[in-house]
Write a protein that holds these residues in place. Structure first.
Motif, PDB file in Angstrom:
ATOM      1  N   ILE A 215       0.864  -1.183   0.000  1.00  8.53           N
ATOM      2  CA  ILE A 215       0.000   0.000   0.000  1.00  8.53           C
ATOM      3  C   ILE A 215       0.897   1.228   0.000  1.00  8.53           C
ATOM      4  N   GLY A 225       3.305   4.700   4.602  1.00  8.10           N
ATOM      5  CA  GLY A 225       2.273   3.671   4.507  1.00  8.10           C
ATOM      6  C   GLY A 225       2.803   2.346   3.985  1.00  8.10           C
ATOM      7  N   ARG A 227       5.452   0.761   4.790  1.00 11.55           N
ATOM      8  CA  ARG A 227       6.500   0.158   5.621  1.00 11.55           C
ATOM      9  C   ARG A 227       6.318  -1.351   5.757  1.00 11.55           C
ATOM     10  N   VAL A 228       7.456  -2.023   5.700  1.00 13.05           N
ATOM     11  CA  VAL A 228       7.483  -3.478   5.829  1.00 13.05           C
ATOM     12  C   VAL A 228       8.566  -3.831   6.834  1.00 13.05           C
ATOM     13  N   LEU A 229       8.386  -4.959   7.491  1.00 14.10           N
ATOM     14  CA  LEU A 229       9.415  -5.411   8.419  1.00 14.10           C
ATOM     15  C   LEU A 229      10.406  -6.269   7.650  1.00 14.10           C
ATOM     16  N   ASN A 253       3.175 -10.369   8.232  1.00 15.20           N
ATOM     17  CA  ASN A 253       2.772  -8.988   8.485  1.00 15.20           C
ATOM     18  C   ASN A 253       2.377  -8.281   7.191  1.00 15.20           C
ATOM     19  N   GLU A 256      -1.070  -9.231   6.237  1.00 13.48           N
ATOM     20  CA  GLU A 256      -2.060  -8.553   7.076  1.00 13.48           C
ATOM     21  C   GLU A 256      -2.234  -7.096   6.648  1.00 13.48           C
ATOM     22  N   ARG A 257      -1.123  -6.452   6.396  1.00 11.32           N
ATOM     23  CA  ARG A 257      -1.197  -5.023   6.041  1.00 11.32           C
ATOM     24  C   ARG A 257      -1.927  -4.799   4.719  1.00 11.32           C
ATOM     25  N   LYS A 259      -4.524  -6.012   3.905  1.00 18.63           N
ATOM     26  CA  LYS A 259      -5.979  -6.065   4.145  1.00 18.63           C
ATOM     27  C   LYS A 259      -6.492  -4.787   4.793  1.00 18.63           C
ATOM     28  N   MET A 260      -5.631  -3.806   4.967  1.00 18.44           N
ATOM     29  CA  MET A 260      -5.981  -2.582   5.694  1.00 18.44           C
ATOM     30  C   MET A 260      -7.276  -1.935   5.179  1.00 18.44           C
ATOM     31  N   TYR A 261      -7.464  -1.931   3.877  1.00 13.39           N
ATOM     32  CA  TYR A 261      -8.628  -1.222   3.328  1.00 13.39           C
ATOM     33  C   TYR A 261      -9.651  -2.171   2.721  1.00 13.39           C
TER      34      TYR A 261
ATOM     35  N   GLN B 250       3.602  -2.031  13.315  1.00 12.23           N
ATOM     36  CA  GLN B 250       3.196  -2.614  12.036  1.00 12.23           C
ATOM     37  C   GLN B 250       1.714  -2.960  11.992  1.00 12.23           C
ATOM     38  N   ASN B 252      -2.218  -2.998  11.578  1.00 13.16           N
ATOM     39  CA  ASN B 252      -3.147  -2.206  10.780  1.00 13.16           C
ATOM     40  C   ASN B 252      -3.861  -1.228  11.701  1.00 13.16           C
ATOM     41  N   GLU B 259       0.861  10.130   6.538  1.00  8.99           N
ATOM     42  CA  GLU B 259      -0.008   9.334   5.674  1.00  8.99           C
ATOM     43  C   GLU B 259      -1.478   9.664   5.944  1.00  8.99           C
ATOM     44  N   ARG B 263      -3.760  11.413   3.082  1.00  7.71           N
ATOM     45  CA  ARG B 263      -4.977  10.772   2.564  1.00  7.71           C
ATOM     46  C   ARG B 263      -6.169  11.724   2.675  1.00  7.71           C
ATOM     47  N   PRO B 278      -9.138   5.791   0.245  1.00  5.95           N
ATOM     48  CA  PRO B 278      -9.786   5.537   1.534  1.00  5.95           C
ATOM     49  C   PRO B 278      -8.916   5.971   2.715  1.00  5.95           C
ATOM     50  N   GLN B 351      -5.671 -10.741  14.158  1.00  6.91           N
ATOM     51  CA  GLN B 351      -5.778 -10.416  12.728  1.00  6.91           C
ATOM     52  C   GLN B 351      -4.837  -9.281  12.337  1.00  6.91           C
ATOM     53  N   TRP B 353      -4.743  -6.162  13.788  1.00 10.52           N
ATOM     54  CA  TRP B 353      -5.291  -4.809  13.951  1.00 10.52           C
ATOM     55  C   TRP B 353      -4.973  -4.273  15.337  1.00 10.52           C
TER      56      TRP B 353
END
Lengths: 279, 463
Positions: A215, A225, A227-229, A253, A256-257, A259-261, B250, B252, B259, B263, B278, B351, B353
């Motif tokens: 993203i 936005g 960022r990755v580990l 990770n 998972e990230r 799926k943020m939106y 990290q 979500n 950022e 947005r 979004p 998950q 979050w």
């Protein structure tokens, strides 16, 4: 402004677009990406550069329609139309040298960004073995182009409708187990594929690079936005990447990230896309 | 003389504005502006002018306002500042010009910022700020490249264009304005106003090339050697967001303020799905940090519909780096301040979050090197502040791209470009200023640096 010089549907929901972008074509290197913002109300979206022609001043992109914005920029614009904005080249180029034997793995539309990298490795004198995969025969992308820049090309389909039946990791694993000396692997495709390639090569200690399509908003390091580990450290895919050492990337990770939106994406799709029905 | 109190600024009521993106402050009307202007003593040796980083001749413009001569007032301001509608809104006047006002010794200073804003708005609405071509020097044939279209780059461009230079601003984003567009929210600085001020520069002949990333599209060396620019001003700002490097960043729902604000402001996510970008809308939002960016992020989250918005800051109220006015606005809008609280870890669910921040309570100890009392942890006071969204607003560092691609350009260990007080860098003809040199600061100090560099560039090219 970025004019669409040619647009064709290469497989279901996958478009190949040739874009007039002389400043980008002049400078871009394999592994770099661009960000497109087709109109003021659209979204800034990153796409890896799949090919470029410095003389004609064009770049080629392969875009798969997966959500509203990708649908909008592919299907609401025709050959001859212009997107308002394109910026690039962004990100660090692929590491370029003669490693010896390089395996280039491309899954799905990931074949497109692998292509210029494979071509450059070939030109640098590497032995290039390419493995490309898709769900079925219809979705196999750029086989001819990949064949032309590879010493050896293996095609895989999940359903066996073409080439080897199975995943791209199967021939890779066989190759490594047989003791083929592989010096470097680059893998681009769905996150799950890249993770599996990393798992395949790790026991054999073969350096593996993956190109992460995270993203992103600005693509220049400003938003954070992306960022990755990587090796436990925060890295920005846009300025530190997009390529990283696959054995150090925290893929769980990353998944998972992505799926943020998810919820918002379904809102967009639900309205039928950028139909402007909300106005 | 009859003592008149400083005139209050009309504002949208807090209960209404906390849920909309319309501008908070509504501005003086003509009569109030004239009355406020009449408070100015027109000191023979005005102290306020020295408090302005761009040295606007304040008493002179205020005198014009007091006589209802708004056309002259805007001219006087524009001699020194190309962005008065912006500065009138976002400058920390209480620490600058107004802090020096003689009236402030026994009472309240003249509302210089509000008057500047009034003049700029009046001029815009009445077409008084159109560029008079006769006031722009004829083209001198020299080309200047400015990297970045934030306040510093715009201020530099304004001065140089006036002097007849052929100025091109390179901006990496799709819209010019830098932090004025992506960072400062619509309710504090309407984007239409920013674009109007930029339009004024274009009328003076300034070219703005958006979507151009210097370091990639062109390097600094290429601008000078191949593209024919005689000098370059680097004003790329403080772009790279800092994180705390605590576990859980990290998850979500964890944003850098950059950022989150980009947005909402630049991409207009507050109109989603009309605008396609979004933004995650949290119910309980924790903003980490105590500066203006933290206030902007908190107030933005409230406007998006949050039930609770917390400012989590490790020092006390007196140490908050944000402007008092912004802190006051935030409190009125229902932002909850968790002061003397330091995040140690972000917690989340399976998950991925975010579900909260583990904080430790702090107490104030002895003053540190910055003169602020340094916070000390209270052992065993850890607790979890529930939050489904966390926004990190703890500052930004310099973007490394130009430094990576310009080997001769000297930077310090933090990556900020080394420049003297006039903006001159280690490379002849290459100047730098604003946040890329100083680290994150204010709009007006960046503008001041841009103006100084413009004068230095002019001198360099005419000697």
């Amino acid at each position: 402004m970025a004019k669409i010089l040619d647009k064709k549907l290469v497989s279901p929901a996958v478009y190949e677009l040739v874009i007039e972008a002389p400043l980008i074509a002049r400078k871009c290197k394999p592994g770099q990406f661009v960000i497109v913002l087709s109109d003021p109300e659209s979204e800034r979206v990153p796409f890896t550069i799949a090919d470029f022609d410095r003389e004609k001043g064009t770049i080629t992109m392969i875009i798969q329609v997966v959500g509203n914005t990708s649908r909008h920029i592919c299907e609401d614009y025709e050959t001859g139309d212009e997107w308002d904005n394109i910026v690039g080249p962004l990100g660090q180029p692929s590491e370029m040298k003669n490693f010896g034997t390089v395996v280039c793995v491309g899954g799905g539309i990931g074949v497109a960004p692998v292509y210029p990298i494979a071509r450059a490795y070939k030109e640098l004198g590497n032995k290039v073995i390419s493995i490309i995969g898709a769900r079925n025969k219809e979705l196999v992308l750029w086989e001819d182009r990949m064949r032309a820049v590879s010493d050896e090309l293996i095609v895989c389909t999940d359903d066996g409708s073409y080439g080897h039946k199975g995943f791209v990791t199967d021939p890779l694993k066989t190759m490594l187990e047989k003791g083929v000396k592989v010096d470097y692997v680059i893998a681009i495709g769905p996150v799950i594929m890249m993770r599996n390639v990393a798992r395949t090569t790790e026991p054999f200690n073969v350096f593996t690079a993956v190109s992460l399509n995270t993203i992103m908003v600005d693509g220049t390091g400003m938003c954070g936005g992306c960022r990755v580990l990587v090796g436990g450290e925060n890295k920005f895919a846009c300025v530190d990447g997009p390529e990283f050492d696959a054995h150090k990337v925290d893929f769980a990770n990353l998944m998972e990230r992505q799926k943020m939106y998810k919820n918002q994406e379904s809102v967009e799709w639900g309205c039928g896309g950028a139909c402007k029905c909300l106005k | 003389m009859l003592k008149v109190n400083r005139h209050a600024m009309p504002e949208q009521p807090a209960a209404i504005r906390r849920r909309n993106f319309e501008e908070v402050a509504l501005g003086y009307d003509e009569a109030t502006a004239i009355e406020e202007a009449k408070r100015c003593l027109n000191c023979p040796k005005p102290r306020c002018v020295g408090g302005c980083p761009v040295n606007i001749y304040i008493p002179k413009f205020i005198h014009a306002v007091s006589e209802g001569d708004f056309a002259s007032a805007i001219k006087i301001i524009k001699e020194k500042s190309s962005l008065p509608a912006v500065c009138g809104r976002v400058c920390p006047q209480e620490k600058q010009c107004e802090s020096r006002c003689v009236l402030g010794i026994k009472g309240e200073p003249v509302a210089i910022g509000r008057l500047e804003r009034f003049v700029a708005d009046y001029a815009r609405e009445h077409g008084l700020d159109k560029v008079d071509p006769s006031e722009v020097a004829p083209k001198n044939g020299k080309k200047i490249a400015i990297v970045g279209s934030g306040p510093s780059g715009l201020a530099c461009a304004g001065v140089l264009a006036q002097k007849g230079y052929d100025v091109t601003i390179f901006e990496v984003l799709h819209a010019a304005g830098g932090v004025l567009m992506y960072g400062i929210p619509q309710f504090r600085l309407p984007k239409e106003i920013v674009q109007h001020e930029i339009e004024g520069l274009k009328q003076m002949g300034v070219h703005i090339q958006t979507n151009a990333i210097i370091g990639r599209t062109f390097t600094i060396d290429e601008l000078m050697k191949e593209e024919g620019f005689d000098a370059v001003y680097i004003a790329t700002g403080a772009g790279l967001p800092h994180f705390m490097h605590i576990p859980g960043e990290q998850f979500n729902g964890v944003y850098a303020a950059n950022e989150f604000l980009t947005r909402v402001n630049l991409m207009k996510a507050y109109t989603f799905p009309r605008a396609a970008t979004p933004v995650f809308i949290g119910k309980k939002v924790a903003v980490v940090g105590g500066g203006n960016v933290a206030m902007d992020a908190a107030r933005t989250a409230m406007r998006l519909g949050a039930e609770h918005v917390y400012i989590v800051y490790r020092r006390g109220e007196d140490e908050l780096p944000a402007r008092k006015e912004e802190v006051g606005h935030a409190k009125e809008e229902g932002i909850e301040f968790c002061l003397l609280n330091n995040p140690v870890r972000i917690v989340g669910d399976e998950q991925g979050w975010v579900t909260g921040i583990e904080c430790i309570r702090m107490e104030l100890g002895e003053p540190d090197a910055s003169g602020r009392r340094s916070p000390v942890e209270i052992k065993g006071s850890n607790y979890i502040l529930e939050a489904d969204e966390v926004i990190m607003a703890i500052g930004q560092g310099p973007n490394p791209l130009i430094h990576q691609t310009t080997p001769d350009l000297e930077v310090n260990r933090r990556g900020n470009i080394v420049a003297d007080e006039n903006g001159a860098t280690s490379m002849p003809g290459v100047y730098a200023g604003g946040d890329i040199v100083t680290g994150a600061a204010t709009v007006i100090s960046a503008m001041g640096a841009g103006k100084k560099a413009a004068a230095a560039i002019d001198e360099y090219l005419t000697k």
